[in-house]
Design an enzyme around this catalytic site. Structure first.
Site, mmCIF file in Angstrom:
data_model
loop_
_atom_site.group_PDB
_atom_site.id
_atom_site.type_symbol
_atom_site.label_atom_id
_atom_site.label_comp_id
_atom_site.label_asym_id
_atom_site.label_seq_id
_atom_site.Cartn_x
_atom_site.Cartn_y
_atom_site.Cartn_z
ATOM 1 N N SER A 1 123.189 105.982 -54.772
ATOM 2 C CA SER A 1 121.902 105.521 -54.532
ATOM 3 C C SER A 1 120.759 106.326 -54.829
ATOM 4 O O SER A 1 120.705 107.321 -54.647
ATOM 5 C CB SER A 1 122.087 105.535 -52.702
ATOM 6 O OG SER A 1 123.056 104.684 -52.301
ATOM 7 N N HIS B 1 121.086 100.227 -56.187
ATOM 8 C CA HIS B 1 122.417 100.069 -57.240
ATOM 9 C C HIS B 1 122.295 99.065 -58.262
ATOM 10 O O HIS B 1 122.274 97.918 -57.809
ATOM 11 C CB HIS B 1 123.694 99.942 -56.560
ATOM 12 C CG HIS B 1 124.235 101.127 -55.687
ATOM 13 N ND1 HIS B 1 125.076 102.098 -56.016
ATOM 14 C CD2 HIS B 1 123.631 101.629 -54.494
ATOM 15 C CE1 HIS B 1 125.278 102.918 -54.787
ATOM 16 N NE2 HIS B 1 124.298 102.698 -54.229
ATOM 17 N N HIS C 1 131.544 100.008 -52.503
ATOM 18 C CA HIS C 1 131.762 100.883 -51.165
ATOM 19 C C HIS C 1 132.728 99.971 -50.501
ATOM 20 O O HIS C 1 132.752 98.799 -50.402
ATOM 21 C CB HIS C 1 130.495 100.848 -50.632
ATOM 22 C CG HIS C 1 129.517 101.815 -51.215
ATOM 23 N ND1 HIS C 1 128.566 101.102 -52.127
ATOM 24 C CD2 HIS C 1 128.942 102.907 -51.155
ATOM 25 C CE1 HIS C 1 127.731 102.067 -52.616
ATOM 26 N NE2 HIS C 1 127.965 103.176 -51.898
ATOM 27 N N TYR D 1 132.590 99.779 -47.271
ATOM 28 C CA TYR D 1 131.895 98.850 -46.318
ATOM 29 C C TYR D 1 131.243 97.462 -46.843
ATOM 30 O O TYR D 1 130.917 96.533 -46.015
ATOM 31 C CB TYR D 1 130.768 99.675 -45.734
ATOM 32 C CG TYR D 1 129.647 100.195 -46.584
ATOM 33 C CD1 TYR D 1 128.686 99.143 -47.043
ATOM 34 C CD2 TYR D 1 129.210 101.453 -47.120
ATOM 35 C CE1 TYR D 1 127.608 99.266 -47.971
ATOM 36 C CE2 TYR D 1 128.399 101.618 -47.991
ATOM 37 C CZ TYR D 1 127.467 100.792 -48.368
ATOM 38 O OH TYR D 1 126.519 101.272 -49.254
ATOM 39 N N GLU D 2 131.396 97.421 -48.021
ATOM 40 C CA GLU D 2 130.822 96.049 -48.727
ATOM 41 C C GLU D 2 131.951 95.038 -48.474
ATOM 42 O O GLU D 2 131.746 93.725 -48.906
ATOM 43 C CB GLU D 2 130.601 96.292 -50.110
ATOM 44 C CG GLU D 2 129.191 97.015 -50.535
ATOM 45 C CD GLU D 2 128.969 97.537 -51.783
ATOM 46 O OE1 GLU D 2 128.339 96.320 -52.543
ATOM 47 O OE2 GLU D 2 129.272 98.308 -52.290
ATOM 48 N N ALA E 1 124.112 110.086 -52.813
ATOM 49 C CA ALA E 1 123.106 110.535 -51.626
ATOM 50 C C ALA E 1 123.999 110.781 -50.538
ATOM 51 O O ALA E 1 124.886 109.742 -49.990
ATOM 52 C CB ALA E 1 122.060 109.413 -51.905
ATOM 53 N N MET F 1 129.203 107.730 -47.669
ATOM 54 C CA MET F 1 130.358 106.644 -47.483
ATOM 55 C C MET F 1 130.771 106.197 -48.953
ATOM 56 O O MET F 1 131.129 105.203 -49.276
ATOM 57 C CB MET F 1 129.455 105.293 -46.935
ATOM 58 C CG MET F 1 128.657 105.719 -45.752
ATOM 59 S SD MET F 1 127.221 104.365 -45.362
ATOM 60 C CE MET F 1 126.315 105.198 -44.004
ATOM 61 N N SER F 2 130.859 107.401 -49.593
ATOM 62 C CA SER F 2 131.475 106.784 -51.035
ATOM 63 C C SER F 2 132.477 108.088 -51.533
ATOM 64 O O SER F 2 132.805 109.126 -50.931
ATOM 65 C CB SER F 2 130.209 106.533 -51.859
ATOM 66 O OG SER F 2 129.428 107.868 -52.101
ATOM 67 N N ASN G 1 118.659 113.095 -46.601
ATOM 68 C CA ASN G 1 118.257 113.069 -45.359
ATOM 69 C C ASN G 1 119.192 114.032 -44.547
ATOM 70 O O ASN G 1 120.335 114.290 -44.871
ATOM 71 C CB ASN G 1 118.106 111.764 -44.533
ATOM 72 C CG ASN G 1 119.635 111.290 -44.529
ATOM 73 O OD1 ASN G 1 119.898 110.516 -45.465
ATOM 74 N ND2 ASN G 1 120.626 111.248 -43.364
ATOM 75 N N HIS H 1 117.960 103.740 -44.652
ATOM 76 C CA HIS H 1 118.472 103.696 -46.270
ATOM 77 C C HIS H 1 117.097 103.899 -47.125
ATOM 78 O O HIS H 1 117.084 104.551 -48.221
ATOM 79 C CB HIS H 1 118.870 102.328 -46.790
ATOM 80 C CG HIS H 1 119.423 102.441 -48.114
ATOM 81 N ND1 HIS H 1 120.608 103.197 -48.307
ATOM 82 C CD2 HIS H 1 119.096 101.681 -49.215
ATOM 83 C CE1 HIS H 1 120.675 102.929 -49.804
ATOM 84 N NE2 HIS H 1 119.968 101.874 -50.126
#
Length: 275
Positions: free
Chosen positions: A29, A60, A82, A84-85, A112, A210-211, A234, A246
């Site tokens: 990201s 992306h 990902h 979650y996609e 990120a 998440m990756s 963050n 995001h």
């Protein structure tokens, strides 16, 4: 892994691009801008490649870029996939398998991430020294193809020590501060609760995202040497009294992208041979 799908995707790419790259890049990201630095670039959109998933996340671009970075031939994923996609981990890691078929031996994986270690700050760059798979799934579940890798791959050095040392040397040469730590992969897409962050800190996590972990597992299965680099975009939930978004991730990666690009360029320029 569907071997026919893998062969069809690889054949399509070889018909479009005649790459001799042995170094791969996965750009997370807000970090895909590095692919724009490639010279003699040849670009294939993911949707053109047979059986490739499509990236649906802001930041992306969804392109495979072939070219030269600091004189070295590389393949760069400008955006990743990902869990979650809605993609199973076999699809999330499909591009790593394609890279394996294309001859990639060394892989630089970037992301990120949220800072779990309270000594970190937003905008830090962190070398990944190890990871924790907290996704409740694994990309190697199912029948194993011995032509792709062994049934029970060793993960004791998932991130190659010689590449970690190389990255530290490059950062010192550039006077860029570099944290080191353990990356935890959760499924997402929600950010963690403060209680979950406290748990991850107890477990030994320094950053959370998440990756990355599925790709790194498959890369190790494929006998690639891996270097992992996180941008701490963050501080994770509960550390600072502010909501997470995001947009903050994108804003922070934009702020530090010059250091990121400068560091990765030097990394690649002086990339050591395989250990």
């Amino acid at each position: 892994m569907n071997k026919t799908y893998l062969q069809e995707a690889t054949q399509f790419i070889n018909q479009r691009v005649h790459s001799t790259a042995t170094i791969g890049l996965i750009l997370g990201s807000g970090l895909g801008v590095l692919a724009d630095e490639l010279e003699e670039a040849e670009v294939i959109d993911y949707h053109e490649i047979p059986h490739f998933p499509r990236s649906t996340v802001e930041g992306h671009k969804g392109r495979l870029v072939f070219g030269k970075l600091e004189g070295k031939s590389v393949i760069a994923m400008q955006g990743r996939f990902h869990y979650y996609e809605g993609y199973p981990l076999e699809q999330v890691t499909f591009p790593v398998r394609v890279m394996q078929m294309l001859g990639i031996k060394q892989l630089v994986v970037t992301n990120a991430a949220g800072g779990v270690n309270e000594n970190f700050s937003a905008g830090d760059l962190m070398l990944i020294t190890d990871h924790i798979n907290n996704m409740g799934d694994h990309p190697l579940i199912g029948e194993n193809d011995p032509e792709l890798g062994e049934r029970f791959p060793d993960m004791s050095q998932a991130y190659a020590p010689y590449l970690i040392q190389h990255a530290e040397n490059c950062a010192n040469q550039l006077n860029i501060g570099l944290q080191k730590g353990v990356y935890v992969a959760n499924t997402g897409p929600s950010y963690e609760t403060p209680a979950e962050i406290r748990m991850l800190r107890i477990l030994g996590g320094d950053a959370v995202g998440m990756s990355t972990v599925p790709e790194v597992i498959v890369a190790n299965h494929a006998k690639m040497d891996v270097l992992g680099l996180s941008c701490i975009s963050n501080m994770a939930a509960g550390i600072l009294d502010q909501p997470l978004s995001h947009q903050e991730v994108i804003d922070t990666t934009n702020r530090v992208r010059d250091d990121f690009i400068t560091l990765v360029k030097l990394l690649i320029k002086s990339f050591p041979n395989e250990a």
